[in-house]
Design an enzyme around this catalytic site. Structure first.
Site, PDB file in Angstrom:
ATOM      1  N   ARG B  47    -150.996  48.983 -69.301  1.00 39.74           N
ATOM      2  CA  ARG B  47    -150.921  47.730 -68.543  1.00 39.74           C
ATOM      3  C   ARG B  47    -151.121  48.020 -67.050  1.00 39.74           C
ATOM      4  O   ARG B  47    -151.135  49.171 -66.626  1.00 39.74           O
ATOM      5  CB  ARG B  47    -149.588  47.024 -68.770  1.00 39.74           C
ATOM      6  CG  ARG B  47    -148.398  47.904 -68.427  1.00 39.74           C
ATOM      7  CD  ARG B  47    -147.189  47.156 -67.995  1.00 39.74           C
ATOM      8  NE  ARG B  47    -147.298  46.691 -66.624  1.00 39.74           N
ATOM      9  CZ  ARG B  47    -147.224  47.483 -65.543  1.00 39.74           C
ATOM     10  NH1 ARG B  47    -147.083  48.783 -65.649  1.00 39.74           N
ATOM     11  NH2 ARG B  47    -147.322  46.971 -64.334  1.00 39.74           N
ATOM     12  N   GLY B  48    -151.231  46.923 -66.260  1.00 38.60           N
ATOM     13  CA  GLY B  48    -151.547  47.077 -64.839  1.00 38.60           C
ATOM     14  C   GLY B  48    -153.050  46.952 -64.691  1.00 38.60           C
ATOM     15  O   GLY B  48    -153.795  47.693 -65.340  1.00 38.60           O
ATOM     16  N   ALA B  49    -153.502  46.014 -63.855  1.00 43.65           N
ATOM     17  CA  ALA B  49    -154.937  45.699 -63.794  1.00 43.65           C
ATOM     18  C   ALA B  49    -155.816  46.932 -63.584  1.00 43.65           C
ATOM     19  O   ALA B  49    -156.766  47.136 -64.360  1.00 43.65           O
ATOM     20  CB  ALA B  49    -155.190  44.654 -62.709  1.00 43.65           C
ATOM     21  N   ARG B  90    -158.204  41.419 -73.586  1.00 41.78           N
ATOM     22  CA  ARG B  90    -157.388  40.828 -72.512  1.00 41.78           C
ATOM     23  C   ARG B  90    -158.287  39.902 -71.699  1.00 41.78           C
ATOM     24  O   ARG B  90    -158.776  40.267 -70.631  1.00 41.78           O
ATOM     25  CB  ARG B  90    -156.810  41.919 -71.583  1.00 41.78           C
ATOM     26  CG  ARG B  90    -155.705  42.771 -72.175  1.00 41.78           C
ATOM     27  CD  ARG B  90    -154.365  42.039 -72.332  1.00 41.78           C
ATOM     28  NE  ARG B  90    -153.782  41.549 -71.111  1.00 41.78           N
ATOM     29  CZ  ARG B  90    -152.978  42.252 -70.298  1.00 41.78           C
ATOM     30  NH1 ARG B  90    -152.677  43.493 -70.588  1.00 41.78           N
ATOM     31  NH2 ARG B  90    -152.491  41.715 -69.213  1.00 41.78           N
ATOM     32  N   GLN B 196    -140.385  44.609 -65.383  1.00 34.53           N
ATOM     33  CA  GLN B 196    -141.227  45.767 -65.038  1.00 34.53           C
ATOM     34  C   GLN B 196    -140.554  46.667 -63.997  1.00 34.53           C
ATOM     35  O   GLN B 196    -140.816  47.865 -63.946  1.00 34.53           O
ATOM     36  CB  GLN B 196    -142.594  45.310 -64.502  1.00 34.53           C
ATOM     37  CG  GLN B 196    -143.471  44.579 -65.498  1.00 34.53           C
ATOM     38  CD  GLN B 196    -143.285  43.080 -65.432  1.00 34.53           C
ATOM     39  OE1 GLN B 196    -142.247  42.588 -64.993  1.00 34.53           O
ATOM     40  NE2 GLN B 196    -144.282  42.345 -65.878  1.00 34.53           N
ATOM     41  N   ASP B 237    -151.552  40.321 -56.446  1.00 36.06           N
ATOM     42  CA  ASP B 237    -152.556  39.993 -57.457  1.00 36.06           C
ATOM     43  C   ASP B 237    -153.823  39.474 -56.799  1.00 36.06           C
ATOM     44  O   ASP B 237    -154.932  39.749 -57.240  1.00 36.06           O
ATOM     45  CB  ASP B 237    -152.020  38.924 -58.417  1.00 36.06           C
ATOM     46  CG  ASP B 237    -151.058  39.522 -59.420  1.00 36.06           C
ATOM     47  OD1 ASP B 237    -151.322  40.646 -59.870  1.00 36.06           O
ATOM     48  OD2 ASP B 237    -150.049  38.876 -59.735  1.00 36.06           O
ATOM     49  N   ASN B 247    -148.512  37.041 -55.845  1.00 31.31           N
ATOM     50  CA  ASN B 247    -147.981  38.242 -56.495  1.00 31.31           C
ATOM     51  C   ASN B 247    -146.903  37.796 -57.485  1.00 31.31           C
ATOM     52  O   ASN B 247    -146.529  36.623 -57.558  1.00 31.31           O
ATOM     53  CB  ASN B 247    -147.419  39.219 -55.447  1.00 31.31           C
ATOM     54  CG  ASN B 247    -147.092  40.581 -56.031  1.00 31.31           C
ATOM     55  OD1 ASN B 247    -147.880  41.139 -56.788  1.00 31.31           O
ATOM     56  ND2 ASN B 247    -145.926  41.110 -55.715  1.00 31.31           N
ATOM     57  N   LYS B 248    -146.402  38.733 -58.243  1.00 34.34           N
ATOM     58  CA  LYS B 248    -145.390  38.492 -59.281  1.00 34.34           C
ATOM     59  C   LYS B 248    -144.299  37.527 -58.821  1.00 34.34           C
ATOM     60  O   LYS B 248    -143.810  37.623 -57.696  1.00 34.34           O
ATOM     61  CB  LYS B 248    -144.754  39.837 -59.645  1.00 34.34           C
ATOM     62  CG  LYS B 248    -143.700  39.799 -60.721  1.00 34.34           C
ATOM     63  CD  LYS B 248    -144.271  39.479 -62.079  1.00 34.34           C
ATOM     64  CE  LYS B 248    -145.301  40.524 -62.465  1.00 34.34           C
ATOM     65  NZ  LYS B 248    -146.124  40.143 -63.611  1.00 34.34           N
TER      66      LYS B 248
END
Lengths: 340, 340
Positions: B47-49, B90, B196, B237, B247-248
């Site tokens: 995971r993680g772009a 994805r 996370q 992001d 962002n998150k």
């Protein structure tokens, strides 16, 4: 509006809602012995400072019932011993020793035989319950004046019917708003780490058919930025003489966000929560709770098992961030000067 | 400082750390077939772009290896088909289609037979990994200048080695600070709902022997009030042309608290995150994620099963709350004017 009652008299003892099973199941349990009363308080089947005090007082009556044919001296001895046993179940609770001391004092002062004393103690425990219910309703009456029709309200933790003998503290104005057809819409912060908001507040408001959504604590500021929040109402563990408020961790963060967005921030609590001996928030010691509350959620491991944890039980919101403090005596606005 | 590597070449395929098992167990898995690659991306084992893009490109090479004796046309056909299959795992990831399109383009443009093309694609995937590692290090070099000795730093979510091919984005300056003996002390927000921060950031910093504590997201403001935080660093992001940052969820709340306490608030991200087509945060659509992420944590039910949920994937922090944006190109301060 149908509001749950977390503690009440049953035919054979004290009936409580077992909060350990919420929100999955609503099970009432009738506590009929000293052991059952102690067990319920120790294991958090009953929780919330006012509700614990009430359950303790009522449970004390249940525990001494087998002694009501005894001599006066024998009964008083059992009363004192059982009160001490119940008190020891939650050493840091404030309302519990207060309620138990009041019961023992009244029992000791009552003339007559054990039957008479027992009847007097039943009435005293009933009075403690009734006073709490009246206090909740009074907070509600004062607070409901601040709620506009269709108000969208953020609350934090659980300070509702499940935590008190009545309709709660911070939730009391919301219940009365619903009763009056104001159709409040509640956003309940989930309230990590113990999730009282999503587990308990969401459940009890749903039971009353009040519109409620839950959210991660960290999403509250976004709701405000989207102009979807009209006010915030939270409870209080302790209120200092200058109006600083100690409450569940996350309250302070919410107050900063409310200030940033110009959203009114209200605290609702019994006037007994105001502590004239505490000059300001700086005088309040902040207890750290167990690391595993954060390392785990229920049975799920959510962090390395040996990682350091910062887990304060509550935080302090300075008076400067508070729009008003609502108590059973009225609505107090800054600068805060509470009547003695 | 020993930093974990989430994606690397193995003898037989692509080796990843299976992030589904963290923090309980660190298990490396070697992906040797198309199915294994797709499965790892789909199930969030990786995971993680940036890490997903890298794993996709490297996985594409692994998936076409059985075709490397084929005709040029047959090989290119398999390359295109496998790229499409991997991309579909994805659909909303940004780096994944970018990396796969780059691989297919390079394969098509390469002269020679399938052996030659395959070798070229191995080199190209290695270059994508190397570029990401260089980008991370560059963010770290620019950001470490902002970190004082023994700095106490809050971060949010996971933007570290587990999310990239290198030493992360927001965590890169922290790793370099540790390498240089500055002894940073990190406070990792747990980052509800998916945790996370406590699951991944706390784990990878522990692996590098960097001091780390976790905390409920709602407790960050209290740490700042106690003057225990020197700066905040988070990832991004998307960064709008005016410096607003998506962002998150929880980033915005943290930024408001930092502003309130005068704590510097830094965003660290690849310069590719800056989107000149997005004028401001108002142009960013905020996706709502599934309700059960908040109603449950792991296997534990934490809310009534049918309660409404507000669960935005991210939030927007306005440029006015940001002290500086750190990219691989340098440290940008307000008013933000990013070079094209």
């Amino acid at each position: 509006v149908s509001i749950v009652q977390s503690v009440r008299w049953g035919d054979r003892g004290v009936v409580i809602i077992d909060q350990r099973l919420l929100p999955e199941k609503c099970v009432e349990r009738e506590l009929t012995t000293l052991d059952e009363v102690c067990d319920a308080i120790r294991t958090l089947a009953v929780r919330g400072a006012p509700a614990i005090g009430i359950a303790g007082a009522m449970g004390l009556v249940v525990s001494t019932r087998p002694r009501k044919g005894d001599s006066r001296e024998g009964y008083i001895e059992a009363l004192r011993a059982n009160a001490e046993t119940i008190r020891a179940t939650r050493p840091t609770a404030v309302n519990l020793p207060w309620a138990l001391a009041r019961m023992v004092r009244v029992g000791e002062a009552q003339a007559g035989d054990s039957e008479v004393i027992h009847k007097r103690l039943f009435d005293e425990a009933s009075a403690i319950l009734a006073e709490d219910r009246a206090m909740c309703r009074s907070i509600g009456e004062h607070g409901v004046a601040l709620i506009t029709p269709n108000a969208r309200i953020i609350t934090h933790c659980n300070t509702g019917a499940l935590a008190t003998g009545g309709i709660g503290t911070a939730l009391a104005p919301i219940y009365l708003a619903a009763e009056r057809g104001l159709a409040p819409q509640v956003f309940a912060d989930e309230t990590r780490p113990l999730m009282q908001g999503s587990r308990l507040t969401a459940w009890e408001l749903s039971q009353a058919n009040i519109a409620v959504s839950i959210l991660p604590d960290s999403a509250a500021a976004s709701l405000m930025r989207e102009k979807k929040i009209d006010l915030v109402i939270v409870g209080a563990d302790r209120i200092a003489a200058n109006g600083d408020v100690a409450n569940k961790i996350g309250t302070y963060s919410l107050a900063i966000a409310a200030k940033h967005h110009g959203v009114p921030f209200y605290v609702a609590a019994p006037s007994s929560t105001i502590d004239p001996e505490t000059a300001s928030g700086a005088d309040i010691h902040i207890e750290q709770r167990g690391a595993d509350e954060v390392r785990r959620t229920g049975g799920t491991i959510t962090a390395p098992t040996d990682v350091d944890v910062y887990n304060p039980a509550f935080d302090v919101t300075p008076a400067s961030l508070i729009t008003a403090i609502i108590t059973d005596r009225g609505v107090h606005k800054p600068p805060f000067h509470f009547p003695a």
